[in-house]
Design a protein around this motif. Structure first.
Motif, PDB file in Angstrom:
ATOM      1  N   ALA A  31       0.832  -1.210   0.000  1.00 28.71           N
ATOM      2  CA  ALA A  31       0.000   0.000   0.000  1.00 28.71           C
ATOM      3  C   ALA A  31       0.861   1.252   0.000  1.00 28.71           C
ATOM      4  O   ALA A  31       0.573   2.223  -0.705  1.00 28.71           O
ATOM      5  N   GLN A  34       2.207   1.810  -3.475  1.00 28.36           N
ATOM      6  CA  GLN A  34       1.185   2.287  -4.399  1.00 28.36           C
ATOM      7  C   GLN A  34       0.878   3.758  -4.161  1.00 28.36           C
ATOM      8  O   GLN A  34       0.697   4.519  -5.106  1.00 28.36           O
ATOM      9  N   VAL A  35       0.824   4.168  -2.919  1.00 28.00           N
ATOM     10  CA  VAL A  35       0.558   5.570  -2.612  1.00 28.00           C
ATOM     11  C   VAL A  35       1.737   6.428  -3.050  1.00 28.00           C
ATOM     12  O   VAL A  35       1.559   7.533  -3.560  1.00 28.00           O
ATOM     13  N   ARG A  36       2.932   5.926  -2.886  1.00 23.90           N
ATOM     14  CA  ARG A  36       4.122   6.694  -3.250  1.00 23.90           C
ATOM     15  C   ARG A  36       4.198   6.939  -4.751  1.00 23.90           C
ATOM     16  O   ARG A  36       4.773   7.922  -5.200  1.00 23.90           O
ATOM     17  N   HIS A  38       1.713   7.743  -6.649  1.00 27.22           N
ATOM     18  CA  HIS A  38       0.790   8.826  -6.984  1.00 27.22           C
ATOM     19  C   HIS A  38       1.319  10.121  -6.397  1.00 27.22           C
ATOM     20  O   HIS A  38       1.298  10.334  -5.202  1.00 27.22           O
TER      21      HIS A  38
END
Length: 134
Positions: A31, A34-36, A38
């Protein structure tokens, strides 16, 4: 003394705990990655935003706040031109405002907003083409 049965139970509980920690640790790691990926949007610079000047693009589904931001005219100016209070009307469309304040004259709110924008828009700097000197 710890019996072999207790030792086996402790080992099984440690293994189960390690599996649970590993599972949720792996999910947290995925997670985070994945956030990094964006990136946040670039900061909004009002002076860099394109200024719309064609009032014929205004439609009755638009709100005063939307029109104010798009055409760079303060919403207070538009509400003053319409002679209606801004309180409880910021998020109403022009059609809703027309139904509420001028139901006998369809489209009058739209026309008044267009006229107010034309009267209060800041003029764009004119670009003059210089003729080549011989």
């Amino acid at each position: 003394m710890i019996t072999s049965r207790q030792r086996t139970l402790i080992t099984i509980l440690i293994v189960i705990g390690s599996v649970i920690v590993g599972f949720f640790g792996w999910r947290a790691f995925r997670a985070f990655n994945q956030v990094r990926e964006h990136r946040p949007p670039p900061p909004f610079a009002p002076e860099a935003a394109p200024v719309e000047t064609d009032v014929e693009l205004i439609r009755d589904w638009m709100t005063i706040s939307y029109i104010s931001k798009t055409y760079h005219v303060p919403s207070k100016t538009l509400f003053d031109a319409l002679s209606i209070p801004s309180r409880d009307n910021e998020e109403k469309s022009l059609a809703q405002l027309n139904e509420k304040y001028s139901p006998q004259t369809p489209g009058i709110i739209l026309e008044v907003v267009k006229a107010a924008i034309l009267a209060n828009q800041t003029p764009l700097p004119s670009v003059t083409a210089s003729s080549p000197q011989p």
